[in-house]
Write a protein that holds these residues in place. Structure first.
Motif, PDB file in Angstrom:
ATOM      1  N   GLN A  47      51.149  34.336  33.907  1.00 28.24           N
ATOM      2  CA  GLN A  47      49.767  33.888  34.077  1.00 28.24           C
ATOM      3  C   GLN A  47      49.255  34.210  35.482  1.00 28.24           C
ATOM      4  OE1 GLN A  47      47.463  32.663  32.101  1.00 28.24           O
ATOM      5  NE2 GLN A  47      48.771  32.816  30.308  1.00 28.24           N
ATOM      6  N   GLY A  48      50.121  33.995  36.477  1.00 23.63           N
ATOM      7  CA  GLY A  48      49.716  34.270  37.850  1.00 23.63           C
ATOM      8  C   GLY A  48      49.350  35.727  38.044  1.00 23.63           C
ATOM      9  N   ILE A  49      50.113  36.609  37.424  1.00 25.77           N
ATOM     10  CA  ILE A  49      49.837  38.035  37.547  1.00 25.77           C
ATOM     11  C   ILE A  49      48.581  38.400  36.773  1.00 25.77           C
ATOM     12  CG2 ILE A  49      50.691  40.332  36.947  1.00 25.77           C
ATOM     13  CD1 ILE A  49      53.464  39.349  37.683  1.00 25.77           C
ATOM     14  N   MET A  50      48.448  37.839  35.595  1.00 30.28           N
ATOM     15  CA  MET A  50      47.267  38.151  34.796  1.00 30.28           C
ATOM     16  C   MET A  50      45.982  37.740  35.509  1.00 30.28           C
ATOM     17  SD  MET A  50      48.579  37.340  31.032  1.00 30.28           S
ATOM     18  CE  MET A  50      49.757  38.462  30.264  1.00 30.28           C
ATOM     19  N   GLN A  51      46.042  36.638  36.206  1.00 32.61           N
ATOM     20  CA  GLN A  51      44.847  36.179  36.900  1.00 32.61           C
ATOM     21  C   GLN A  51      44.478  37.087  38.067  1.00 32.61           C
ATOM     22  OE1 GLN A  51      45.575  32.090  37.873  1.00 32.61           O
ATOM     23  NE2 GLN A  51      45.562  31.442  35.732  1.00 32.61           N
ATOM     24  N   SER A  52      45.453  37.894  38.508  1.00 36.51           N
ATOM     25  CA  SER A  52      45.159  38.783  39.629  1.00 36.51           C
ATOM     26  C   SER A  52      44.781  40.185  39.165  1.00 36.51           C
ATOM     27  CB  SER A  52      46.371  38.872  40.562  1.00 36.51           C
ATOM     28  OG  SER A  52      47.465  39.466  39.899  1.00 36.51           O
ATOM     29  N   VAL A  53      44.896  40.420  37.859  1.00 34.49           N
ATOM     30  CA  VAL A  53      44.539  41.736  37.329  1.00 34.49           C
ATOM     31  C   VAL A  53      43.075  41.721  36.914  1.00 34.49           C
ATOM     32  CG1 VAL A  53      44.965  43.422  35.501  1.00 34.49           C
ATOM     33  CG2 VAL A  53      46.869  42.151  36.492  1.00 34.49           C
ATOM     34  N   PRO A  54      42.285  42.662  37.412  1.00 31.00           N
ATOM     35  CA  PRO A  54      40.875  42.683  37.013  1.00 31.00           C
ATOM     36  C   PRO A  54      40.752  42.941  35.525  1.00 31.00           C
ATOM     37  CG  PRO A  54      41.463  44.684  38.190  1.00 31.00           C
ATOM     38  CD  PRO A  54      42.632  43.767  38.293  1.00 31.00           C
ATOM     39  N   SER A  55      39.870  42.202  34.893  1.00 25.07           N
ATOM     40  CA  SER A  55      39.695  42.380  33.456  1.00 25.07           C
ATOM     41  C   SER A  55      38.958  43.683  33.179  1.00 25.07           C
ATOM     42  CB  SER A  55      38.888  41.224  32.878  1.00 25.07           C
ATOM     43  OG  SER A  55      37.539  41.371  33.258  1.00 25.07           O
ATOM     44  N   PRO A  56      39.107  44.230  31.998  1.00 26.92           N
ATOM     45  CA  PRO A  56      38.352  45.425  31.624  1.00 26.92           C
ATOM     46  C   PRO A  56      36.859  45.233  31.787  1.00 26.92           C
ATOM     47  CG  PRO A  56      40.108  45.046  30.058  1.00 26.92           C
ATOM     48  CD  PRO A  56      40.080  43.843  30.968  1.00 26.92           C
ATOM     49  N   LEU A  57      36.368  44.047  31.433  1.00 24.65           N
ATOM     50  CA  LEU A  57      34.934  43.811  31.574  1.00 24.65           C
ATOM     51  C   LEU A  57      34.529  43.762  33.048  1.00 24.65           C
ATOM     52  CD1 LEU A  57      33.858  41.242  28.840  1.00 24.65           C
ATOM     53  CD2 LEU A  57      33.312  43.664  29.030  1.00 24.65           C
ATOM     54  N   GLU A  58      35.392  43.154  33.852  1.00 26.37           N
ATOM     55  CA  GLU A  58      35.091  43.037  35.280  1.00 26.37           C
ATOM     56  C   GLU A  58      35.008  44.423  35.914  1.00 26.37           C
ATOM     57  OE1 GLU A  58      36.619  40.339  39.020  1.00 26.37           O
ATOM     58  OE2 GLU A  58      37.973  40.727  37.359  1.00 26.37           O
ATOM     59  N   ILE A  59      36.016  45.242  35.625  1.00 27.22           N
ATOM     60  CA  ILE A  59      36.030  46.610  36.161  1.00 27.22           C
ATOM     61  C   ILE A  59      34.855  47.405  35.603  1.00 27.22           C
ATOM     62  CG2 ILE A  59      37.229  48.825  35.950  1.00 27.22           C
ATOM     63  CD1 ILE A  59      38.449  47.275  38.097  1.00 27.22           C
ATOM     64  N   SER A  60      34.621  47.267  34.308  1.00 27.74           N
ATOM     65  CA  SER A  60      33.557  48.051  33.682  1.00 27.74           C
ATOM     66  C   SER A  60      32.189  47.653  34.214  1.00 27.74           C
ATOM     67  CB  SER A  60      33.601  47.866  32.160  1.00 27.74           C
ATOM     68  OG  SER A  60      34.836  48.316  31.658  1.00 27.74           O
ATOM     69  N   THR A  61      32.000  46.359  34.443  1.00 28.38           N
ATOM     70  CA  THR A  61      30.729  45.903  34.999  1.00 28.38           C
ATOM     71  C   THR A  61      30.520  46.489  36.385  1.00 28.38           C
ATOM     72  OG1 THR A  61      30.846  43.833  33.765  1.00 28.38           O
ATOM     73  CG2 THR A  61      29.394  43.872  35.676  1.00 28.38           C
ATOM     74  N   MET A  62      31.560  46.470  37.198  1.00 31.53           N
ATOM     75  CA  MET A  62      31.446  47.034  38.545  1.00 31.53           C
ATOM     76  C   MET A  62      31.165  48.531  38.477  1.00 31.53           C
ATOM     77  SD  MET A  62      34.162  46.976  41.653  1.00 31.53           S
ATOM     78  CE  MET A  62      33.889  45.222  41.887  1.00 31.53           C
ATOM     79  N   ILE A  63      31.801  49.205  37.527  1.00 27.05           N
ATOM     80  CA  ILE A  63      31.596  50.641  37.369  1.00 27.05           C
ATOM     81  C   ILE A  63      30.146  50.922  36.994  1.00 27.05           C
ATOM     82  CG2 ILE A  63      32.106  52.578  35.816  1.00 27.05           C
ATOM     83  CD1 ILE A  63      35.026  51.565  35.829  1.00 27.05           C
ATOM     84  N   LYS A  64      29.617  50.135  36.081  1.00 27.02           N
ATOM     85  CA  LYS A  64      28.233  50.353  35.667  1.00 27.02           C
ATOM     86  C   LYS A  64      27.282  50.068  36.822  1.00 27.02           C
ATOM     87  CE  LYS A  64      24.970  49.389  31.963  1.00 27.02           C
ATOM     88  NZ  LYS A  64      24.699  48.615  30.740  1.00 27.02           N
ATOM     89  N   GLU A  65      27.568  48.975  37.568  1.00 21.39           N
ATOM     90  CA  GLU A  65      26.708  48.611  38.694  1.00 21.39           C
ATOM     91  C   GLU A  65      26.781  49.640  39.823  1.00 21.39           C
ATOM     92  OE1 GLU A  65      26.810  43.744  38.108  1.00 21.39           O
ATOM     93  OE2 GLU A  65      28.007  44.679  39.664  1.00 21.39           O
ATOM     94  N   SER A  66      27.898  50.382  39.866  1.00 19.08           N
ATOM     95  CA  SER A  66      28.030  51.400  40.917  1.00 19.08           C
ATOM     96  C   SER A  66      27.185  52.631  40.614  1.00 19.08           C
ATOM     97  CB  SER A  66      29.500  51.814  41.065  1.00 19.08           C
ATOM     98  OG  SER A  66      29.895  52.649  39.989  1.00 19.08           O
ATOM     99  N   GLY A  67      26.588  52.648  39.436  1.00 18.89           N
ATOM    100  CA  GLY A  67      25.720  53.756  39.076  1.00 18.89           C
ATOM    101  C   GLY A  67      26.375  54.791  38.189  1.00 18.89           C
ATOM    102  N   GLY A  68      27.590  54.497  37.777  1.00 21.68           N
ATOM    103  CA  GLY A  68      28.284  55.456  36.931  1.00 21.68           C
ATOM    104  C   GLY A  68      27.700  55.507  35.531  1.00 21.68           C
ATOM    105  N   ASP A  69      27.528  56.713  35.000  1.00 19.80           N
ATOM    106  CA  ASP A  69      27.050  56.874  33.636  1.00 19.80           C
ATOM    107  C   ASP A  69      28.218  56.760  32.660  1.00 19.80           C
ATOM    108  OD1 ASP A  69      24.441  57.337  34.483  1.00 19.80           O
ATOM    109  OD2 ASP A  69      24.852  59.482  34.800  1.00 19.80           O
ATOM    110  N   TYR A  70      27.884  56.398  31.434  1.00 21.83           N
ATOM    111  CA  TYR A  70      28.913  56.312  30.403  1.00 21.83           C
ATOM    112  C   TYR A  70      29.527  57.693  30.173  1.00 21.83           C
ATOM    113  CZ  TYR A  70      31.054  55.593  25.809  1.00 21.83           C
ATOM    114  OH  TYR A  70      31.952  55.513  24.754  1.00 21.83           O
ATOM    115  N   ASP A  71      30.851  57.744  30.144  1.00 18.37           N
ATOM    116  CA  ASP A  71      31.542  59.008  29.942  1.00 18.37           C
ATOM    117  C   ASP A  71      32.698  58.811  28.976  1.00 18.37           C
ATOM    118  OD1 ASP A  71      32.769  61.441  30.019  1.00 18.37           O
ATOM    119  OD2 ASP A  71      33.190  61.442  32.173  1.00 18.37           O
ATOM    120  N   ARG A  72      32.461  59.120  27.729  1.00 17.64           N
ATOM    121  CA  ARG A  72      33.494  58.947  26.710  1.00 17.64           C
ATOM    122  C   ARG A  72      34.706  59.839  26.990  1.00 17.64           C
ATOM    123  NH1 ARG A  72      32.596  59.648  20.168  1.00 17.64           N
ATOM    124  NH2 ARG A  72      34.624  58.812  19.539  1.00 17.64           N
TER     125      ARG A  72
END
Length: 297
Positions: A47-72
């Motif tokens: 649990q301690g490690i999981m709490q320190s790993v950024p979630s996919p949504l967290e990373i994806s939100t930051m990526i989108k906010e950074s201006g990155g376009d969707y790239d399949r």
């Protein structure tokens, strides 16, 4: 970076296709040339490690906010799922695909989301954990971008159930492999987007992964008797050598009490500063590209 880490696993247990579902099938599919006793890592540690790993949504939100376009094109292909014929490959790519699904959802690409949900469901069935996922509920939430909180809640709950199940069945190794695969994919996506956008916040987030990597290496080392894990560890330790040169400093500030939605919460005010050079970033990018290619082929 909170317990959201398992949006990934949430969706993961919904749908890629090869099909066996029971523990018996799972056991048969395990690469059994080497018998590795299950190492029971404490729930608190995981649990301690999981709490320190950024979630996919967290990373994806930051990526989108950074201006990155969707790239399949930077995602793992769902057609690769049929190539995964070992428990090691299925477990680690379950983490990979669930991270991809988080990225897809942030950009509201419903058609891609449905194919990745199906992919995740198929692999989770093969691993004997598909029963924990309500496919209809996950699809509904994935299609509705206003339901992230609900998606987070259901995925976190689902992961706790899975983790408990895997521990009872002495399959802790699979939990660790799924966590590792999800983290590698999140780092891969972040590096790809940074390469195109040169976003400083994203660069700092990549540097912060030094702390997470150290923990993942420690967890995986419990299973190094298995050849596949030993090879994975060798790559991660190579990555760790580069990350050791990344500097993270902290400035302590006293926590404050705040009211959020009518509830008092303690907010940590300590800040951190990450120093990572372009050369270090390029080395990390090169190692992650090789590693990610090996685990997804």
């Amino acid at each position: 970076m909170k317990d959201r880490s398992y949006i990934l696993l949430a969706i993961l247990l919904s749908a890629c296709s090869t099909h066996s579902s029971t523990d018996e099938r799972l056991t048969n599919s395990i690469d059994s040339a080497v018998v590795v006793p299950d190492v029971q890592v404490s729930e608190k540690t995981i649990q301690g490690i999981m709490q320190s790993v950024p979630s996919p949504l967290e990373i994806s939100t930051m990526i989108k906010e950074s201006g990155g376009d969707y790239d399949r094109g930077i995602l793992n292909k769902v057609t690769n799922a049929s190539n995964y014929n070992s428990t090691f490959k299925k477990s680690i790519n379950l983490g990979v695909f669930s991270t991809d699904l988080g990225y897809i959802n942030i950009y509201s690409k419903s058609s891609d989301a449905l194919s990745y949900i199906s992919c995740v469901k198929g692999i989770s069935d093969d691993l004997g954990i598909g029963q924990f996922f309500d496919l209809k509920a996950f699809k509904r939430l994935a299609e509705n971008n206003n339901n992230y909180d609900s998606l987070l809640l259901i995925t976190t709950s689902t992961f706790e159930d899975i983790n408990r199940f895997l521990k009872e069945k002495k399959r802790s190794e699979q939990s660790v492999l799924m966590l590792s695969g999800g983290w590698i994919e999140a780092l891969h996506i972040a590096l790809k987007v940074h390469e195109a956008n040169q976003n400083e916040d994203l660069k700092e987030k990549i540097g912060e992964q030094k702390i997470v990597l150290e923990k993942i290496v420690l967890l995986l080392s419990n299973y190094k008797a298995r050849p596949e894990v030993k090879d994975l560890l060798a790559d991660l330790e190579k990555l760790n050598e580069v990350y050791k040169k990344v500097e993270i400093s902290y400035t302590y500030q006293e926590s404050v009490m705040k009211e959020v939605d009518g509830v008092l919460v303690v907010e940590d005010q300590t800040t951190s500063k990450v120093t990572i050079s372009d050369d270090q970033l390029n080395q990390i990018r090169s190692i992650v590209a090789d590693l990610r290619n090996r685990i997804t082929v």
